[in-house]
Design a protein around this motif. Sequence first.
Motif, PDB file in Angstrom:
ATOM      1  N   ALA A 138       0.829  -1.211   0.000  1.00  0.00           N
ATOM      2  CA  ALA A 138       0.000   0.000   0.000  1.00  0.00           C
ATOM      3  C   ALA A 138       0.861   1.258   0.000  1.00  0.00           C
ATOM      4  O   ALA A 138       0.539   2.248  -0.683  1.00  0.00           O
ATOM      5  CB  ALA A 138      -0.927  -0.010   1.213  1.00  0.00           C
ATOM      6  N   PHE A 139       1.951   1.226   0.749  1.00  0.00           N
ATOM      7  CA  PHE A 139       2.836   2.391   0.832  1.00  0.00           C
ATOM      8  C   PHE A 139       3.458   2.695  -0.526  1.00  0.00           C
ATOM      9  O   PHE A 139       3.504   3.855  -0.963  1.00  0.00           O
ATOM     10  CB  PHE A 139       3.922   2.123   1.871  1.00  0.00           C
ATOM     11  CG  PHE A 139       4.927   3.226   2.023  1.00  0.00           C
ATOM     12  CD1 PHE A 139       4.595   4.404   2.677  1.00  0.00           C
ATOM     13  CD2 PHE A 139       6.216   3.092   1.509  1.00  0.00           C
ATOM     14  CE1 PHE A 139       5.528   5.423   2.835  1.00  0.00           C
ATOM     15  CE2 PHE A 139       7.150   4.103   1.651  1.00  0.00           C
ATOM     16  CZ  PHE A 139       6.809   5.265   2.311  1.00  0.00           C
ATOM     17  N   ALA A 140       3.943   1.655  -1.214  1.00  0.00           N
ATOM     18  CA  ALA A 140       4.576   1.854  -2.524  1.00  0.00           C
ATOM     19  C   ALA A 140       3.584   2.433  -3.527  1.00  0.00           C
ATOM     20  O   ALA A 140       3.907   3.344  -4.302  1.00  0.00           O
ATOM     21  CB  ALA A 140       5.146   0.539  -3.039  1.00  0.00           C
ATOM     22  N   ARG A 141       2.361   1.941  -3.526  1.00  0.00           N
ATOM     23  CA  ARG A 141       1.358   2.428  -4.481  1.00  0.00           C
ATOM     24  C   ARG A 141       0.950   3.862  -4.176  1.00  0.00           C
ATOM     25  O   ARG A 141       0.635   4.638  -5.091  1.00  0.00           O
ATOM     26  CB  ARG A 141       0.148   1.500  -4.460  1.00  0.00           C
ATOM     27  CG  ARG A 141       0.455   0.090  -4.961  1.00  0.00           C
ATOM     28  CD  ARG A 141      -0.747  -0.828  -4.852  1.00  0.00           C
ATOM     29  NE  ARG A 141      -0.389  -2.211  -5.155  1.00  0.00           N
ATOM     30  CZ  ARG A 141      -0.303  -2.733  -6.380  1.00  0.00           C
ATOM     31  NH1 ARG A 141      -0.566  -1.969  -7.429  1.00  0.00           N
ATOM     32  NH2 ARG A 141       0.034  -3.987  -6.557  1.00  0.00           N
ATOM     33  N   ALA A 142       0.978   4.222  -2.889  1.00  0.00           N
ATOM     34  CA  ALA A 142       0.605   5.589  -2.522  1.00  0.00           C
ATOM     35  C   ALA A 142       1.713   6.589  -2.834  1.00  0.00           C
ATOM     36  O   ALA A 142       1.447   7.790  -2.968  1.00  0.00           O
ATOM     37  CB  ALA A 142       0.260   5.653  -1.038  1.00  0.00           C
TER      38      ALA A 142
END
Length: 473
Positions: A138-142
């Motif tokens: 989720a962090f990478a996509r955000a």
Amino acid sequence: MASAPFRPFDDILDRDAALRRLREAVAGADDGELFLERRRSEALGFDDGRLRTASFDASEGFGLRAVRGETAGYAHSTTIDEPSLVRAAATARLAVGAGGGTLAAPPPRTNRRLYGDADPIDDAGFALKVETLREIDAFARALDPRVVQVSASLSASHQEVAILRPEGDLVTDVRPMARLNVSVIVEENGRRESGGHGQGGRHGLLGLIDRATWEATTREALRIALVNLHAEAAPAGVMDVVLGNGWPGILLHEAIGHGLEGDFNRKGTSAFAGLMGQRVAAPGVTVLDDGTIPDRRGSITVDDEGTPSNRTVLIEDGILVGFMQDRQNARLMGVQPTGNGRRESFAHIPMPRMTNTYMLSGEADPASMVADLKDGIYAVGFGGGQVDITSGKFVFSCTEAYRVRNGQVQEPVKGATLIGDGATALKGIRAIGNDMALDPGIGNCGKAGQWVPVGVGQPSLLIGGLTVGGAAA
């Protein structure tokens, strides 16, 4: 729940009986040992928004070896009991024959501990590990809307070994390992590129699942992917190259490291065979193999023959001064073992292998090294490569590289490969940076079908006249 400590001679085998069988196997031999191992490992892989793989493996067994001259008899079993040991001793004994050799002196003892003995698998529950991987995704996509795919993995292992020597000594070691890897794919205008980064070492898992750690790892993977997204086709031709510090030491590991292992030199198949005491690199080049660095991925308190690990100087100020040795090759070459006898598991025979192989710092400012490039390549990341041990010729692919013109770092380039041979590259080193660094703890090394964890490192290097393969200039 943590397993009970591995005590094969308390819980499984009678030590005196095992020693008798070992001595029967090595009677008249030069060397030998009984190697017992228990290993637990866990790996979780999160890909495309979901947990794709989750594995746990547990194994134990023993290997018994008898060595005479250049011949070794080896037998192994996943069943640790006296009947299996009797059969193994008879098999290993076949290599000794009716020999009348004298056993080599035992390895020196050590009380040194280079890492803890706690099992990193038990550092966190399964749910927390999965949730950490989910948060990484989720962090990478955000971070960037161009991220279209994220792969993240956590792995941990706990290896316990006991080595019974014919003289009666028992050497034990407990070896933890943990690793985090993140890979990111980005897309823009129909073009996709990837970047990856990882960290690891002989320590617990908690430091890797700490948010600050995995955020930094993810940001670095994304940075590399975005660099490659705007990279142009690499030029081709002979040019000067500046290598970054740290992980680019993988080129050093492959291009010359294997060539400095004792077995290749004893057999005369290394490009460095017969060159002891001669200049093989530019002045200022000092290369070491050091298995004594605490908590490093390639470090070992003792090797898999029971010899304490060592800090071995291989090349000193450009002069070849040493090789990495196990006990067999050291004895045949008339030198001392260096603590480099390593094996993948109880099912494998030991051989000379690298631990943490690196070059010491020089005095040059890395920025000035790049400024001295008129037209060349600045390579800071490497992927796979191929090396011919006999000739020393290598081919390595760059995962992050830049074109340099008139001392200025310009556009990133994609598809660059570095082509050369280890001896020529060593002598072509024109400047050695003052910024030696070790890799982040992600290296594995293959040899004769066996894989072991290793470390690499180097300062920034300016090498003249490397062949760069890429698109036509």
